[in-house]
Design a protein around this motif. Structure first.
Motif, PDB file in Angstrom:
ATOM      1  N   UNK A 141       0.802  -1.224   0.000  1.00 18.21           N
ATOM      2  CA  UNK A 141       0.000   0.000   0.000  1.00 18.21           C
ATOM      3  C   UNK A 141       0.837   1.279   0.000  1.00 18.21           C
ATOM      4  N   UNK A 142       1.890   1.401   0.844  1.00 12.77           N
ATOM      5  CA  UNK A 142       2.659   2.654   0.824  1.00 12.77           C
ATOM      6  C   UNK A 142       3.269   2.961  -0.536  1.00 12.77           C
ATOM      7  N   UNK A 143       3.766   1.927  -1.233  1.00 11.35           N
ATOM      8  CA  UNK A 143       4.363   2.166  -2.538  1.00 11.35           C
ATOM      9  C   UNK A 143       3.303   2.477  -3.586  1.00 11.35           C
ATOM     10  N   UNK A 144       2.165   1.803  -3.524  1.00 10.48           N
ATOM     11  CA  UNK A 144       1.097   2.064  -4.481  1.00 10.48           C
ATOM     12  C   UNK A 144       0.598   3.500  -4.338  1.00 10.48           C
ATOM     13  N   UNK A 145       0.499   3.977  -3.103  1.00  7.79           N
ATOM     14  CA  UNK A 145       0.082   5.361  -2.881  1.00  7.79           C
ATOM     15  C   UNK A 145       1.048   6.325  -3.565  1.00  7.79           C
ATOM     16  N   UNK A 146       2.340   6.059  -3.433  1.00  4.80           N
ATOM     17  CA  UNK A 146       3.333   6.919  -4.088  1.00  4.80           C
ATOM     18  C   UNK A 146       3.231   6.838  -5.612  1.00  4.80           C
ATOM     19  N   UNK A 147       2.985   5.631  -6.129  1.00  6.27           N
ATOM     20  CA  UNK A 147       2.815   5.482  -7.580  1.00  6.27           C
ATOM     21  C   UNK A 147       1.580   6.223  -8.069  1.00  6.27           C
ATOM     22  N   UNK A 148       0.496   6.134  -7.315  1.00  4.94           N
ATOM     23  CA  UNK A 148      -0.737   6.840  -7.690  1.00  4.94           C
ATOM     24  C   UNK A 148      -0.486   8.338  -7.772  1.00  4.94           C
ATOM     25  N   UNK A 149       0.255   8.857  -6.818  1.00  4.95           N
ATOM     26  CA  UNK A 149       0.529  10.297  -6.811  1.00  4.95           C
ATOM     27  C   UNK A 149       1.422  10.702  -7.979  1.00  4.95           C
ATOM     28  N   UNK A 150       2.332   9.816  -8.363  1.00  2.64           N
ATOM     29  CA  UNK A 150       3.314  10.158  -9.392  1.00  2.64           C
ATOM     30  C   UNK A 150       2.798   9.957 -10.813  1.00  2.64           C
ATOM     31  N   UNK A 151       2.063   8.857 -11.049  1.00  2.00           N
ATOM     32  CA  UNK A 151       1.658   8.537 -12.430  1.00  2.00           C
ATOM     33  C   UNK A 151       0.193   8.128 -12.538  1.00  2.00           C
ATOM     34  N   UNK A 152      -0.562   8.288 -11.469  1.00  2.00           N
ATOM     35  CA  UNK A 152      -1.947   7.830 -11.478  1.00  2.00           C
ATOM     36  C   UNK A 152      -2.804   8.457 -12.563  1.00  2.00           C
ATOM     37  N   UNK A 158      -3.368   0.806 -11.300  1.00  2.40           N
ATOM     38  CA  UNK A 158      -2.166   0.398 -10.581  1.00  2.40           C
ATOM     39  C   UNK A 158      -2.596  -0.629  -9.548  1.00  2.40           C
ATOM     40  N   UNK A 159      -2.209  -1.868  -9.755  1.00  6.39           N
ATOM     41  CA  UNK A 159      -2.528  -2.929  -8.806  1.00  6.39           C
ATOM     42  C   UNK A 159      -1.245  -3.373  -8.124  1.00  6.39           C
ATOM     43  N   UNK A 160      -1.377  -4.255  -7.139  1.00  6.35           N
ATOM     44  CA  UNK A 160      -0.206  -4.703  -6.393  1.00  6.35           C
ATOM     45  C   UNK A 160      -0.351  -6.167  -6.007  1.00  6.35           C
ATOM     46  N   UNK A 161       0.790  -6.820  -5.896  1.00 11.71           N
ATOM     47  CA  UNK A 161       0.805  -8.210  -5.448  1.00 11.71           C
ATOM     48  C   UNK A 161       2.176  -8.520  -4.872  1.00 11.71           C
ATOM     49  N   UNK A 162       2.288  -9.642  -4.208  1.00 14.73           N
ATOM     50  CA  UNK A 162       3.570 -10.046  -3.649  1.00 14.73           C
ATOM     51  C   UNK A 162       4.343 -10.878  -4.673  1.00 14.73           C
ATOM     52  N   UNK A 291      12.655   7.523  -4.453  1.00 15.77           N
ATOM     53  CA  UNK A 291      13.349   8.724  -4.882  1.00 15.77           C
ATOM     54  C   UNK A 291      12.537   9.376  -6.000  1.00 15.77           C
ATOM     55  N   UNK A 292      12.243  10.691  -5.905  1.00 21.15           N
ATOM     56  CA  UNK A 292      11.462  11.362  -6.958  1.00 21.15           C
ATOM     57  C   UNK A 292      12.040  11.158  -8.353  1.00 21.15           C
ATOM     58  N   UNK A 293      13.360  11.070  -8.454  1.00 21.58           N
ATOM     59  CA  UNK A 293      13.975  10.855  -9.766  1.00 21.58           C
ATOM     60  C   UNK A 293      13.596   9.503 -10.355  1.00 21.58           C
ATOM     61  N   UNK A 294      13.237   8.553  -9.478  1.00 22.91           N
ATOM     62  CA  UNK A 294      12.854   7.221  -9.962  1.00 22.91           C
ATOM     63  C   UNK A 294      11.558   7.287 -10.760  1.00 22.91           C
ATOM     64  N   UNK A 295      10.670   8.207 -10.402  1.00 26.65           N
ATOM     65  CA  UNK A 295       9.416   8.326 -11.142  1.00 26.65           C
ATOM     66  C   UNK A 295       9.645   8.941 -12.522  1.00 26.65           C
ATOM     67  N   UNK A 296      10.617   9.816 -12.636  1.00 27.38           N
ATOM     68  CA  UNK A 296      10.987  10.342 -13.950  1.00 27.38           C
ATOM     69  C   UNK A 296      11.486   9.198 -14.822  1.00 27.38           C
TER      70      UNK A 296
END
Length: 304
Positions: A141-152, A158-162, A291-296
């Motif tokens: 969940x914490x990473x998905x939230x960051x992904x949603x904010x960056x590229x949602x 954006x789904x998630x699994x182990x 890292x914000x640069x990772x989303x770029x």
């Protein structure tokens, strides 16, 4: 030829492309059955009044995509099995599209041209359905939230699994690209060989904790507590490099009895996460944001 293809010189689409599309469609919809021989290059060229080299190029492209195979003394035959099984869905979809277009006064050629242009436009957008993968359920969940904010706003989902559940999730389909952290990239790539896998560098927010670790006295017993083995081992390895004289305990659970003797406990996300609640030890956070640069990097890699 029972299944007559038609190419038109008055269209802007090259003759070879027209023929390739038609033959692929005829094979996919069963007009040419698996094992059936296609007309020879000479027969097809004469029937369509097209250069034989154009026909050879079309047959070569069909073979590259797995729709046909070349057999000695027989010629070019439809592959068995096909790259995808035949069903009626494609024909039904096209019939509905042409009927609807006709009701709106759109000619078949106009619809086909618009469909091609739209397909090219959608392809240029890049991956639209992302699947984030981590080793532990609690990390998703914490990473998905960051992904949603960056590229949602640039993707459909954006789904998630182990990692353990990744093969089953990929078998279900509807995934364009897999995203994971740099810690797990080498684990994830073999599990998703046919999809792009993008790894995210983590935020250097843990450097403050790393600096404190480097200042600990030799012989200090440090506990690294985390359920997931890979990041636990990576952090423990970092601690050992920062303080070669430190004694490091790796624990998967906070109730590991070895932690009781540790002077310092390293937890996740917040001080002492994963540590015993009544711990008297010094607690250090080891935050793992992206890292914000990772989303770029992610947007560039996936064409978002």
């Amino acid at each position: 030829m029972d299944q007559m293809s038609v190419v038109r010189s008055d269209l802007s689409v090259p003759l070879g492309t027209q023929l390739f599309w038609q033959l692929r469609y005829q094979i996919a919809t069963g007009e040419y059955a698996p094992g059936e021989r296609l007309p020879t290059v000479r027969e097809m060229a004469a029937a369509l009044r097209v250069n034989a080299n154009t026909i050879r190029g079309v047959y070569a492209r069909l073979q590259e995509e797995g729709w046909v195979v070349a057999r000695r003394k027989i010629g070019t035959v439809v592959a068995d099995p096909l790259p995808r099984p035949h069903d009626d869905a494609l024909e039904m979809l096209l019939d509905r599209a042409f009927d609807e277009a006709s009701r709106h006064g759109v000619a078949p050629d106009e619809l086909a041209a618009a469909a091609f242009a739209r397909a090219a436009q959608r392809a240029a957008v890049g991956a639209r359905r992302l699947l984030f993968v981590e080793c532990d359920e609690s990390e998703l969940e914490p990473f998905v939230v960051q992904l949603e904010e960056a590229v949602g706003d640039r993707v459909e989902s954006i789904e998630a699994t182990t990692i353990a559940e990744l093969p089953e999730r990929l078998a279900a389909g509807d995934v364009d690209a897999v995203v994971t952290t740099a810690y797990h990239a080498e684990e994830v790539r073999p599990l998703a060989p046919h999809l792009p896998v993008v790894s995210l560098m983590l935020d250097p927010g843990f450097l403050e904790a790393a600096s404190e670790v480097a200042g600990l006295a030799a012989g200090t017993l440090v506990g690294v507590v985390y359920a997931c083995r890979t990041p636990r081992q990576n952090v423990a390895g970092t601690v050992r490099r920062l303080g070669p004289a430190l004694d490091v305990v790796e624990a998967a659970a906070p109730d590991d009895p070895r932690l009781a003797d540790c002077a310092v406990l390293i937890g996740w996300d917040e001080p002492g996460r994963g540590a015993p609640p009544d711990a008297e030890q010094r607690l250090l956070p080891w935050n793992f944001g992206v890292d914000p640069a990772a989303f770029v990097h992610l947007r560039r890699q996936l064409g978002l």
